[in-house]
Design a protein around this motif. Structure first.
Motif, mmCIF file in Angstrom:
data_model
loop_
_atom_site.group_PDB
_atom_site.id
_atom_site.type_symbol
_atom_site.label_atom_id
_atom_site.label_comp_id
_atom_site.label_asym_id
_atom_site.label_seq_id
_atom_site.Cartn_x
_atom_site.Cartn_y
_atom_site.Cartn_z
ATOM 1 N N GLU A 125 -7.476 12.814 -3.916
ATOM 2 C CA GLU A 125 -8.337 12.071 -3.004
ATOM 3 C C GLU A 125 -7.958 10.598 -2.921
ATOM 4 N N LEU A 126 -7.510 10.027 -4.038
ATOM 5 C CA LEU A 126 -7.108 8.616 -4.023
ATOM 6 C C LEU A 126 -5.944 8.396 -3.055
ATOM 7 N N LYS A 127 -5.019 9.351 -3.075
ATOM 8 C CA LYS A 127 -3.869 9.233 -2.182
ATOM 9 C C LYS A 127 -4.291 9.405 -0.730
ATOM 10 N N LYS A 128 -5.191 10.371 -0.465
ATOM 11 C CA LYS A 128 -5.675 10.565 0.903
ATOM 12 C C LYS A 128 -6.390 9.328 1.425
ATOM 13 N N GLN A 129 -7.222 8.724 0.568
ATOM 14 C CA GLN A 129 -7.949 7.517 0.967
ATOM 15 C C GLN A 129 -6.977 6.371 1.270
ATOM 16 N N LYS A 130 -5.969 6.217 0.394
ATOM 17 C CA LYS A 130 -4.994 5.143 0.593
ATOM 18 C C LYS A 130 -4.200 5.364 1.886
ATOM 19 N N SER A 177 -5.200 6.961 4.533
ATOM 20 C CA SER A 177 -6.097 6.696 5.660
ATOM 21 C C SER A 177 -6.172 5.195 5.941
ATOM 22 N N GLU A 178 -6.249 4.394 4.871
ATOM 23 C CA GLU A 178 -6.285 2.944 5.041
ATOM 24 C C GLU A 178 -4.974 2.435 5.649
ATOM 25 N N SER A 180 0.830 -1.210 0.000
ATOM 26 C CA SER A 180 0.000 0.000 0.000
ATOM 27 C C SER A 180 0.865 1.260 0.000
#
Length: 221
Positions: free
Chosen positions: A32-37, A39-40, A22
């Motif tokens: 946003e994709l990077k922020k979501q990743k 966060s995970e 990850s």
């Protein structure tokens, strides 16, 4: 080795592999994709920390020879996890700096690259509030970890005290058995002494009687 520890270890290894992949993928993402990743990934790091603490607690409850081996392995896992956290901070910092640059570029007035003093002030205040929130979160996490470490230490002390009490109980039980055996031996010796006294008294009595009979016969004859 403890089956409980092995179960936690399997979960940790799978989770750390997923976190590594990850982090690699997050480094090439944007927006946003990077922020979501990210966060995970942070949720995964929290879960990995929890597994490390569970393994640590389980290892400290085992025999010393096994405990030393498992704690050495745990130090390697902690070191690897800290490296992952460092990578995440670097990726997050890069993303934050890029976002700040984008905001500065987008805040231009009439197509110019000049940012007004008021906008700079708001941006600095937002950054400061964000930093303060981050510091509070870090402090809360540090307090939580210290509390958990204290709990682990207390449990370890209780376990050692329990082992000491069990050892003392076993020692007292052994002493009690030895005392019982000694009493039986002394009783047997006492009986033998009394028996020997009785036999000796009988022999002496018989000898005295024989002497008296011999004297009587001589006197009468």
């Amino acid at each position: 080795m403890s089956e409980v520890f092995e179960g936690y270890e399997r979960q940790y290894c799978e989770l750390s592999d997923n976190l590594t992949r990850s982090c690699t993928s997050a480094s090439v993402l944007h927006g946003e994709l990077k922020k979501q990743k990210l966060s995970e990934i942070k949720e995964g790091l929290d879960e990995a920390d929890a597994l490390i603490r569970k393994m640590d607690l389980e290892a400290r409850s085992l025999q010393p020879s096994i405990k030393a081996t498992l704690l050495a392995k745990l130090r390697e896992y902690k070191h690897y996890l800290n490296n992952l956290k460092t990578d995440v901070k670097r990726i997050t910092s890069t993303d934050t700096n890029q976002a700040a640059r984008d905001e500065l570029l987008e805040s231009g007035i009439d197509g110019t690259m000049t940012v007004s003093a008021d906008q700079k002030g708001r941006l600095l205040m937002s950054t400061e509030r964000l930093n303060q929130s981050t510091d509070r979160i870090k402090e809360s996490r540090r307090t939580m970890l210290e509390t958990e470490e204290l709990g682990v230490s207390i449990l370890q002390d209780l376990h050692q005290q329990r082992q000491s009490l069990l050892h003392a109980h076993s020692t007292l039980h052994a002493v009690d058995d030895n005392i019982s055996k000694s009493k039986k031996i002394l009783t047997t010796i006492s009986r033998r002494i009394n028996k020997n006294k009785l036999i000796l008294s009988s022999i002496i009595g018989a000898l005295i009687l024989a002497i008296l009979i011999i004297l009587y016969i001589k006197l009468v004859g």
